[in-house]
Design a protein around this motif. Structure first.
Motif, PDB file in Angstrom:
ATOM      1  N   LEU A 175       0.271  -0.750  -4.971  1.00  0.00           N
ATOM      2  CA  LEU A 175      -0.874   0.166  -5.038  1.00  0.00           C
ATOM      3  C   LEU A 175      -0.423   1.569  -4.654  1.00  0.00           C
ATOM      4  CD1 LEU A 175      -4.067   0.638  -5.060  1.00  0.00           C
ATOM      5  CD2 LEU A 175      -3.958   0.180  -2.605  1.00  0.00           C
ATOM      6  N   ASP A 176      -0.770   2.546  -5.462  1.00  0.00           N
ATOM      7  CA  ASP A 176      -0.489   3.934  -5.085  1.00  0.00           C
ATOM      8  C   ASP A 176      -1.559   4.839  -5.667  1.00  0.00           C
ATOM      9  OD1 ASP A 176       2.216   5.322  -3.782  1.00  0.00           O
ATOM     10  OD2 ASP A 176       0.997   6.703  -4.974  1.00  0.00           O
ATOM     11  N   SER A 177      -1.813   5.931  -4.953  1.00  0.00           N
ATOM     12  CA  SER A 177      -2.867   6.843  -5.403  1.00  0.00           C
ATOM     13  C   SER A 177      -2.369   7.830  -6.456  1.00  0.00           C
ATOM     14  CB  SER A 177      -3.438   7.590  -4.195  1.00  0.00           C
ATOM     15  OG  SER A 177      -2.399   8.171  -3.454  1.00  0.00           O
ATOM     16  N   THR A 178      -1.062   7.827  -6.734  1.00  0.00           N
ATOM     17  CA  THR A 178      -0.506   8.757  -7.724  1.00  0.00           C
ATOM     18  C   THR A 178      -0.194   8.036  -9.035  1.00  0.00           C
ATOM     19  OG1 THR A 178       0.473  10.018  -5.934  1.00  0.00           O
ATOM     20  CG2 THR A 178       1.328  10.464  -8.124  1.00  0.00           C
ATOM     21  N   MET A 179      -0.875   8.450 -10.088  1.00  0.00           N
ATOM     22  CA  MET A 179      -0.752   7.768 -11.385  1.00  0.00           C
ATOM     23  C   MET A 179       0.679   7.775 -11.921  1.00  0.00           C
ATOM     24  SD  MET A 179      -2.218   5.947 -13.551  1.00  0.00           S
ATOM     25  CE  MET A 179      -3.931   5.961 -14.041  1.00  0.00           C
ATOM     26  N   LYS A 180       1.399   8.890 -11.724  1.00  0.00           N
ATOM     27  CA  LYS A 180       2.764   8.985 -12.250  1.00  0.00           C
ATOM     28  C   LYS A 180       3.656   7.885 -11.663  1.00  0.00           C
ATOM     29  CE  LYS A 180       3.986  13.335 -11.598  1.00  0.00           C
ATOM     30  NZ  LYS A 180       4.652  14.654 -11.629  1.00  0.00           N
ATOM     31  N   LYS A 181       3.466   7.621 -10.365  1.00  0.00           N
ATOM     32  CA  LYS A 181       4.287   6.598  -9.699  1.00  0.00           C
ATOM     33  C   LYS A 181       3.911   5.209 -10.192  1.00  0.00           C
ATOM     34  CE  LYS A 181       5.091   9.541  -5.747  1.00  0.00           C
ATOM     35  NZ  LYS A 181       4.953   9.800  -4.314  1.00  0.00           N
ATOM     36  N   VAL A 182       2.613   4.994 -10.369  1.00  0.00           N
ATOM     37  CA  VAL A 182       2.132   3.706 -10.877  1.00  0.00           C
ATOM     38  C   VAL A 182       2.666   3.461 -12.285  1.00  0.00           C
ATOM     39  CG1 VAL A 182       0.021   2.512 -11.621  1.00  0.00           C
ATOM     40  CG2 VAL A 182       0.088   3.695  -9.411  1.00  0.00           C
ATOM     41  N   CYS A 216      -3.389   1.949  -9.755  1.00  0.00           N
ATOM     42  CA  CYS A 216      -3.611   3.277  -9.199  1.00  0.00           C
ATOM     43  C   CYS A 216      -4.933   3.311  -8.443  1.00  0.00           C
ATOM     44  CB  CYS A 216      -3.633   4.312 -10.331  1.00  0.00           C
ATOM     45  SG  CYS A 216      -3.683   5.990  -9.694  1.00  0.00           S
ATOM     46  N   GLY A 217      -4.875   3.753  -7.197  1.00  0.00           N
ATOM     47  CA  GLY A 217      -6.103   3.885  -6.434  1.00  0.00           C
ATOM     48  C   GLY A 217      -5.787   4.203  -4.996  1.00  0.00           C
ATOM     49  N   ARG A 218      -6.803   4.629  -4.270  1.00  0.00           N
ATOM     50  CA  ARG A 218      -6.652   4.828  -2.833  1.00  0.00           C
ATOM     51  C   ARG A 218      -7.008   3.510  -2.148  1.00  0.00           C
ATOM     52  NH1 ARG A 218      -5.539   9.689  -1.004  1.00  0.00           N
ATOM     53  NH2 ARG A 218      -6.034   8.870   1.059  1.00  0.00           N
ATOM     54  N   ALA A 219      -6.198   3.138  -1.169  1.00  0.00           N
ATOM     55  CA  ALA A 219      -6.399   1.849  -0.505  1.00  0.00           C
ATOM     56  C   ALA A 219      -7.828   1.706   0.013  1.00  0.00           C
ATOM     57  CB  ALA A 219      -5.404   1.714   0.642  1.00  0.00           C
ATOM     58  N   GLU A 220      -8.335   2.765   0.653  1.00  0.00           N
ATOM     59  CA  GLU A 220      -9.645   2.652   1.312  1.00  0.00           C
ATOM     60  C   GLU A 220     -10.786   2.590   0.306  1.00  0.00           C
ATOM     61  OE1 GLU A 220      -7.584   5.132   1.332  1.00  0.00           O
ATOM     62  OE2 GLU A 220      -8.594   7.062   1.167  1.00  0.00           O
ATOM     63  N   GLU A 221     -10.459   2.775  -0.984  1.00  0.00           N
ATOM     64  CA  GLU A 221     -11.505   2.723  -2.018  1.00  0.00           C
ATOM     65  C   GLU A 221     -11.318   1.542  -2.968  1.00  0.00           C
ATOM     66  OE1 GLU A 221     -11.069   6.539  -3.844  1.00  0.00           O
ATOM     67  OE2 GLU A 221     -11.799   7.624  -2.075  1.00  0.00           O
ATOM     68  N   GLY A 244       3.419  -2.018   3.963  1.00  0.00           N
ATOM     69  CA  GLY A 244       3.294  -0.570   3.819  1.00  0.00           C
ATOM     70  C   GLY A 244       4.441   0.093   4.550  1.00  0.00           C
ATOM     71  N   ARG A 245       5.049   1.080   3.868  1.00  0.00           N
ATOM     72  CA  ARG A 245       6.158   1.806   4.492  1.00  0.00           C
ATOM     73  C   ARG A 245       5.951   3.295   4.273  1.00  0.00           C
ATOM     74  NH1 ARG A 245      12.543   2.000   2.737  1.00  0.00           N
ATOM     75  NH2 ARG A 245      11.690   3.378   1.157  1.00  0.00           N
ATOM     76  N   ALA A 246       6.061   4.053   5.349  1.00  0.00           N
ATOM     77  CA  ALA A 246       6.032   5.522   5.280  1.00  0.00           C
ATOM     78  C   ALA A 246       4.739   6.055   4.645  1.00  0.00           C
ATOM     79  CB  ALA A 246       7.251   6.051   4.524  1.00  0.00           C
ATOM     80  N   VAL A 247       3.615   5.437   4.983  1.00  0.00           N
ATOM     81  CA  VAL A 247       2.337   5.864   4.401  1.00  0.00           C
ATOM     82  C   VAL A 247       1.481   6.596   5.425  1.00  0.00           C
ATOM     83  CG1 VAL A 247       0.229   5.084   3.247  1.00  0.00           C
ATOM     84  CG2 VAL A 247       2.394   3.927   2.781  1.00  0.00           C
ATOM     85  N   ALA A 248       1.417   6.069   6.637  1.00  0.00           N
ATOM     86  CA  ALA A 248       0.543   6.642   7.664  1.00  0.00           C
ATOM     87  C   ALA A 248       0.973   6.079   9.013  1.00  0.00           C
ATOM     88  CB  ALA A 248      -0.911   6.259   7.370  1.00  0.00           C
ATOM     89  N   ILE A 296       0.842  -1.207   0.000  1.00  0.00           N
ATOM     90  CA  ILE A 296       0.000   0.000   0.000  1.00  0.00           C
ATOM     91  C   ILE A 296       0.874   1.254   0.000  1.00  0.00           C
ATOM     92  CG2 ILE A 296      -1.686   1.324   1.339  1.00  0.00           C
ATOM     93  CD1 ILE A 296      -2.801  -1.258   2.392  1.00  0.00           C
ATOM     94  N   GLY A 297       0.598   2.175  -0.883  1.00  0.00           N
ATOM     95  CA  GLY A 297       1.371   3.420  -0.950  1.00  0.00           C
ATOM     96  C   GLY A 297       2.806   3.134  -1.346  1.00  0.00           C
ATOM     97  N   SER A 298       2.954   2.425  -2.431  1.00  0.00           N
ATOM     98  CA  SER A 298       4.257   1.894  -2.824  1.00  0.00           C
ATOM     99  C   SER A 298       5.228   2.968  -3.318  1.00  0.00           C
ATOM    100  CB  SER A 298       4.033   0.847  -3.925  1.00  0.00           C
ATOM    101  OG  SER A 298       5.122  -0.002  -4.018  1.00  0.00           O
ATOM    102  N   GLY A 299       4.721   4.100  -3.754  1.00  0.00           N
ATOM    103  CA  GLY A 299       5.594   5.194  -4.209  1.00  0.00           C
ATOM    104  C   GLY A 299       6.412   4.769  -5.421  1.00  0.00           C
ATOM    105  N   ALA A 300       7.729   4.844  -5.282  1.00  0.00           N
ATOM    106  CA  ALA A 300       8.612   4.415  -6.374  1.00  0.00           C
ATOM    107  C   ALA A 300       8.825   2.902  -6.363  1.00  0.00           C
ATOM    108  CB  ALA A 300       9.946   5.140  -6.266  1.00  0.00           C
ATOM    109  N   GLY A 301       8.059   2.196  -5.514  1.00  0.00           N
ATOM    110  CA  GLY A 301       8.119   0.728  -5.529  1.00  0.00           C
ATOM    111  C   GLY A 301       8.770   0.098  -4.303  1.00  0.00           C
ATOM    112  N   PHE A 302       8.634   0.773  -3.151  1.00  0.00           N
ATOM    113  CA  PHE A 302       9.273   0.243  -1.935  1.00  0.00           C
ATOM    114  C   PHE A 302       8.265   0.036  -0.822  1.00  0.00           C
ATOM    115  CE2 PHE A 302      12.390   2.912  -4.176  1.00  0.00           C
ATOM    116  CZ  PHE A 302      13.209   1.876  -4.602  1.00  0.00           C
ATOM    117  N   PRO A 303       8.281  -1.161  -0.222  1.00  0.00           N
ATOM    118  CA  PRO A 303       9.196  -2.295  -0.430  1.00  0.00           C
ATOM    119  C   PRO A 303       8.839  -3.249  -1.578  1.00  0.00           C
ATOM    120  CG  PRO A 303       7.687  -2.849   1.335  1.00  0.00           C
ATOM    121  CD  PRO A 303       7.358  -1.423   0.917  1.00  0.00           C
TER     122      PRO A 303
END
Ligand code: SAH
Length: 231
Positions: free
Chosen positions: A99-106, A125-130, A143-147, A77-84
Motif C-alpha cells: 500500500l502506498d499513497s503515491t500512484m507512481k510507486k504503486v 494506491c491509498g492512504r492507510a488511514e483511509e 511498515g518501514r520508514a513511514v512514521a 504500509i507505505g511500501s515505496g519502491a516495495g520494501f519490505p
C-alpha cells in the motif's frame, strides 16, 4: 548484479533462516534492475550503490521474515519502491499487498511484479488511514520508514485480524518504550523487540506486536489529527 553481492544476499538470508534458490535469487536480481532502471526517470530510492542496495533494501527487508514466514496475508504500509514487501514476497509470504499513497510507486511495483512474474503481490494506491475496505483482513502488517512507531501502529492495527501481528522495522528496540500508550490504546501486546546488526554495521530492530482485540472504532484518526496529537 555482482557475484559478490549476490553471494552476500544468499549467505545473509541463510543466516536468517531463509534458503533462497536460483529462481528466487534471479527475482531479486531482476527487481534490483527494475528499480535502478526506473530510478533514472523518477526518484524511487536514494541508494544507488549496489552493495548498499542489497544490504539496506533486500537484506533489511528479510530481517522480519522469521516472524512472518508462511502467514497467509500481509499488507505493507507505505511500501515505496516495495520494501519490505517485495523481498518478503520473493522469500515466500503467500499473499502480499503493498500500500502506498503515491500512484507512481504503486504503478512501478505492479508493473515490475507483472514483468518479473512475482504473482503473489498486488500494489494498491491509498492512504492507510483511509483504506477501510482493507481493515481487519490481514495476518501481518509491516511498515518501514513511514512514521514514528506509535503513529505507524495507529495506521497498522486496523488492518489486522484479531491475533494478527504488526511487524515494525525500526532502528532500536528501545523505541517500544515510547509506544506503550499507543499499544494499550490500540489493544496491542508487545511480543518481541529484536535488535540486530546489518552486514554494513547499521543497527536495526524488528519490533513485533500482536493484536489482542478489535481496534477501537475511533482509530485510525484523520491524518491531521494523528499529526497534531500522536498517541
Ligand atoms: N517502506 C519504503 C518506503 C519508505 S518512504 C522503504 O522503507 O523503502 C515512505 C512511504 O510511505 C512513501 O512512499 C509515502 O508515499 C508512503 N506513505 C506515507 N504516509 C502514508 C500513508 N498514510 N498511507 C500510505 N502510504 C503512506
Amino acid at each position: 548484479m555482482d557475484a559478490k553481492n549476490l553471494a552476500l544476499l544468499k549467505d545473509t538470508a541463510a543466516d536468517l533462516g531463509i534458503s533462497l534458490d536460483k529462481t528466487q535469487l534471479a527475482k531479486f536480481e531482476a527487481y534490483y534492475s527494475a528499480v535502478t532502471e526506473s530510478n533514472k526517470s523518477f526518484n524511487l530510492t536514494s541508494i544507488v550503490d549496489e552493495r548498499e542496495f542489497v544490504i539496506k533494501h533486500f537484506i533489511d527487508s528479510l530481517t522480519g521474515y522469521e516472524y512472518i514466514k508462511e502467514q497467509g496475508s500481509l499488507i505493507d504500509i507505505g511500501s515505496g519502491a516495495g520494501f519490505p514487501a517485495i523481498p518478503l514476497a520473493i522469500a515466500g509470504v503467500k499473499r502480499v499487498v503493498a500500500l502506498d499513497s503515491t500512484m507512481k510507486k504503486v504503478n512501478f511495483i505492479n508493473s515490475a511484479c507483472c514483468a518479473l512474474n512475482i504473482a503473489n503481490v498486488k500494489a494498491i494506491c491509498g492512504r492507510a488511514e483511509e483504506s477501510r475496505a482493507y481493515f481487519e483482513q490481514f495476518d501481518v502488517v509491516t511498515g518501514r520508514a513511514v512514521a514514528s512507531l506509535s503513529t505507524l501502529m495507529e495506521l497498522a492495527a486496523p488492518f489486522l485480524k484479531v491475533h494478527g501481528l504488526f511487524v515494525a522495522y525500526r532502528t532500536d528496540g528501545s523505541e517500544a518504550a515510547a509506544a506503550v500508550h499507543a499499544m494499550q490504546e490500540l489493544n496491542m501486546r508487545l511480543v518481541k523487540a529484536h535488535d540486530l546488526t546489518l552486514p554494513n554495521g547499521d543497527p536495526r530492530a524488528i519490533i513485533v506486536y500482536e493484536k489482542l482485540a478489535p481496534t477501537p472504532k475511533k482509530y485510525p484518526r484523520a491524518w491531521g489529527a494523528i499529526k497534531r496529537n500522536p498517541l
